[in-house]
Design a protein around this motif. Structure first.
Motif, PDB file in Angstrom:
ATOM      1  N   ALA A 196      27.949   6.272   1.531  1.00 57.06           N
ATOM      2  CA  ALA A 196      29.215   5.531   1.536  1.00 57.06           C
ATOM      3  C   ALA A 196      29.533   4.806   0.228  1.00 57.06           C
ATOM      4  N   ILE A 197      28.488   4.332  -0.494  1.00 62.31           N
ATOM      5  CA  ILE A 197      28.752   3.434  -1.623  1.00 62.31           C
ATOM      6  C   ILE A 197      28.078   3.874  -2.920  1.00 62.31           C
ATOM      7  N   CYS A 198      26.763   3.934  -2.940  1.00 62.81           N
ATOM      8  CA  CYS A 198      26.037   4.225  -4.179  1.00 62.81           C
ATOM      9  C   CYS A 198      24.606   4.633  -3.861  1.00 62.81           C
ATOM     10  N   GLY A 199      23.937   5.152  -4.860  1.00 59.90           N
ATOM     11  CA  GLY A 199      22.544   5.542  -4.697  1.00 59.90           C
ATOM     12  C   GLY A 199      21.653   4.339  -4.411  1.00 59.90           C
ATOM     13  N   ILE A 200      20.562   4.599  -3.719  1.00 60.36           N
ATOM     14  CA  ILE A 200      19.581   3.571  -3.388  1.00 60.36           C
ATOM     15  C   ILE A 200      18.222   4.255  -3.281  1.00 60.36           C
ATOM     16  N   ARG A 201      17.202   3.561  -3.735  1.00 60.54           N
ATOM     17  CA  ARG A 201      15.853   4.119  -3.592  1.00 60.54           C
ATOM     18  C   ARG A 201      15.381   3.899  -2.154  1.00 60.54           C
ATOM     19  N   TRP A 202      14.730   4.913  -1.617  1.00 60.68           N
ATOM     20  CA  TRP A 202      14.256   4.824  -0.237  1.00 60.68           C
ATOM     21  C   TRP A 202      13.112   3.819  -0.110  1.00 60.68           C
ATOM     22  N   THR A 203      13.074   3.172   1.041  1.00 61.15           N
ATOM     23  CA  THR A 203      11.955   2.292   1.390  1.00 61.15           C
ATOM     24  C   THR A 203      10.984   3.104   2.234  1.00 61.15           C
ATOM     25  N   PRO A 204       9.752   3.253   1.784  1.00 59.95           N
ATOM     26  CA  PRO A 204       8.790   4.070   2.526  1.00 59.95           C
ATOM     27  C   PRO A 204       8.194   3.298   3.712  1.00 59.95           C
ATOM     28  N   PRO A 205       7.384   3.979   4.523  1.00 65.54           N
ATOM     29  CA  PRO A 205       6.634   3.257   5.559  1.00 65.54           C
ATOM     30  C   PRO A 205       5.689   2.241   4.910  1.00 65.54           C
ATOM     31  N   ARG A 206       5.333   1.211   5.647  1.00 68.72           N
ATOM     32  CA  ARG A 206       4.494   0.123   5.117  1.00 68.72           C
ATOM     33  C   ARG A 206       3.184   0.650   4.527  1.00 68.72           C
ATOM     34  N   ALA A 207       2.584   1.655   5.120  1.00 69.20           N
ATOM     35  CA  ALA A 207       1.301   2.177   4.622  1.00 69.20           C
ATOM     36  C   ALA A 207       1.421   2.694   3.189  1.00 69.20           C
ATOM     37  N   ALA A 208       2.592   3.153   2.784  1.00 70.36           N
ATOM     38  CA  ALA A 208       2.785   3.680   1.426  1.00 70.36           C
ATOM     39  C   ALA A 208       2.849   2.566   0.379  1.00 70.36           C
ATOM     40  N   LEU A 209       3.066   1.330   0.798  1.00 68.59           N
ATOM     41  CA  LEU A 209       3.152   0.219  -0.140  1.00 68.59           C
ATOM     42  C   LEU A 209       1.795  -0.152  -0.713  1.00 68.59           C
ATOM     43  N   GLU A 210       0.778  -0.070   0.104  1.00 63.57           N
ATOM     44  CA  GLU A 210      -0.557  -0.530  -0.281  1.00 63.57           C
ATOM     45  C   GLU A 210      -1.110   0.264  -1.457  1.00 63.57           C
ATOM     46  N   GLY A 211      -1.470  -0.457  -2.504  1.00 65.54           N
ATOM     47  CA  GLY A 211      -2.087   0.163  -3.659  1.00 65.54           C
ATOM     48  C   GLY A 211      -1.130   0.887  -4.588  1.00 65.54           C
ATOM     49  N   ASN A 212       0.152   0.879  -4.303  1.00 67.42           N
ATOM     50  CA  ASN A 212       1.118   1.553  -5.167  1.00 67.42           C
ATOM     51  C   ASN A 212       1.864   0.500  -5.990  1.00 67.42           C
ATOM     52  N   PRO A 213       1.580   0.411  -7.295  1.00 69.69           N
ATOM     53  CA  PRO A 213       2.205  -0.636  -8.117  1.00 69.69           C
ATOM     54  C   PRO A 213       3.732  -0.560  -8.149  1.00 69.69           C
ATOM     55  N   TYR A 214       4.300   0.629  -7.997  1.00 65.07           N
ATOM     56  CA  TYR A 214       5.758   0.744  -8.012  1.00 65.07           C
ATOM     57  C   TYR A 214       6.388  -0.078  -6.893  1.00 65.07           C
ATOM     58  N   TYR A 215       5.744  -0.102  -5.726  1.00 65.35           N
ATOM     59  CA  TYR A 215       6.303  -0.778  -4.564  1.00 65.35           C
ATOM     60  C   TYR A 215       5.894  -2.247  -4.461  1.00 65.35           C
ATOM     61  N   GLU A 216       5.256  -2.783  -5.496  1.00 63.70           N
ATOM     62  CA  GLU A 216       4.830  -4.180  -5.442  1.00 63.70           C
ATOM     63  C   GLU A 216       6.004  -5.123  -5.163  1.00 63.70           C
ATOM     64  N   TRP A 217       7.180  -4.835  -5.713  1.00 67.29           N
ATOM     65  CA  TRP A 217       8.337  -5.695  -5.490  1.00 67.29           C
ATOM     66  C   TRP A 217       8.744  -5.696  -4.015  1.00 67.29           C
ATOM     67  N   ILE A 218       8.595  -4.567  -3.334  1.00 69.52           N
ATOM     68  CA  ILE A 218       8.922  -4.532  -1.903  1.00 69.52           C
ATOM     69  C   ILE A 218       7.909  -5.377  -1.130  1.00 69.52           C
ATOM     70  N   ALA A 219       6.638  -5.248  -1.474  1.00 68.22           N
ATOM     71  CA  ALA A 219       5.608  -6.057  -0.805  1.00 68.22           C
ATOM     72  C   ALA A 219       5.889  -7.546  -1.014  1.00 68.22           C
ATOM     73  N   GLN A 220       6.283  -7.926  -2.234  1.00 74.16           N
ATOM     74  CA  GLN A 220       6.602  -9.332  -2.503  1.00 74.16           C
ATOM     75  C   GLN A 220       7.853  -9.760  -1.720  1.00 74.16           C
ATOM     76  N   GLY A 221       8.832  -8.883  -1.649  1.00 76.84           N
ATOM     77  CA  GLY A 221      10.034  -9.193  -0.876  1.00 76.84           C
ATOM     78  C   GLY A 221       9.736  -9.378   0.604  1.00 76.84           C
ATOM     79  N   LEU A 222       8.855  -8.552   1.144  1.00 73.40           N
ATOM     80  CA  LEU A 222       8.468  -8.708   2.548  1.00 73.40           C
ATOM     81  C   LEU A 222       7.784 -10.051   2.776  1.00 73.40           C
ATOM     82  N   LEU A 223       6.962 -10.473   1.801  1.00 76.69           N
ATOM     83  CA  LEU A 223       6.321 -11.795   1.912  1.00 76.69           C
ATOM     84  C   LEU A 223       7.371 -12.905   1.934  1.00 76.69           C
ATOM     85  N   LEU A 224       8.408 -12.785   1.097  1.00 76.03           N
ATOM     86  CA  LEU A 224       9.466 -13.793   1.083  1.00 76.03           C
ATOM     87  C   LEU A 224      10.238 -13.784   2.395  1.00 76.03           C
ATOM     88  N   HIS A 225      10.591 -12.602   2.887  1.00 75.00           N
ATOM     89  CA  HIS A 225      11.282 -12.530   4.178  1.00 75.00           C
ATOM     90  C   HIS A 225      10.449 -13.211   5.272  1.00 75.00           C
TER      91      HIS A 225
END
Length: 185
Positions: free
Chosen positions: A71-100
């Protein structure tokens, strides 16, 4: 209030907007810093530029992300939580989840936003322009008062998140799954 999320080193940038005025901005904040500022400022809505949940196991994205992309613009997909662990690219998502999670008991309504979608709704598609030039132009067009002459991308995205929170509070928004986007014209 709006929060731009980064990894552990970059941390969080936060902006506070009241009507058409930027009333505060803080950079390189910790989770505790953001929570403390929200407690002191008492915004009715806090918009966080980070997923508030992950894709279900076995999925590659959340359904609202595909709807937003179409509908609007491109967006990077959010993977399942298990994919966040140990992946430095997704560190910002892990930090965002902590803030939420840290804001879950806060009296403000906490929502997820995506500043690129907000900028697109307010100012049109990027159309090949550099992101920095496009968001500077978009911010200037909004004529928000008390914005410093020089801003960086993190500050502009925190301001976009704060303005998205303001639009949410006013009922001027559209939901794409859990993602709040300002309403179109």
């Amino acid at each position: 209030m709006g929060v731009d999320v980064g990894g552990r080193r970059k941390a969080f940038d936060a902006a506070l907007v009241e009507d058409r005025r930027l009333i505060g901005w803080r950079q390189r904040q910790s989770v505790d810093d953001v929570v403390a500022w929200a407690a002191a400022a008492k915004p009715s809505v806090v918009a966080v530029d980070s997923p508030c949940s992950c894709a279900p196991p076995g999925w590659t994205h959340r359904p609202g992300e595909k709807e937003l992309r179409d509908a609007i613009c491109g967006i990077r997909w959010t993977p399942p939580r298990a994919a966040l662990e140990g992946n430095p690219y997704y560190e910002w998502i892990a930090q965002g989840l902590l803030l939420h999670e840290a804001l879950a008991d806060h009296p403000s309504r906490v929502v997820e936003c995506f500043p690129t979608a907000s900028w697109t709704r307010w100012h049109g598609a990027r159309d090949g322009r550099r992101r920095s030039a496009w968001t500077r132009e978009a911010l200037a067009a909004l004529a928000l008062e008390d914005v410093p002459r020089r801003t960086n991308q993190d500050m502009r995205d925190a301001i976009a998140a704060a303005l998205t929170a303001r639009d949410y509070e006013r009922g001027l928004f559209q939901l794409f799954g859990e993602i709040v986007v300002p309403a179109g014209d």
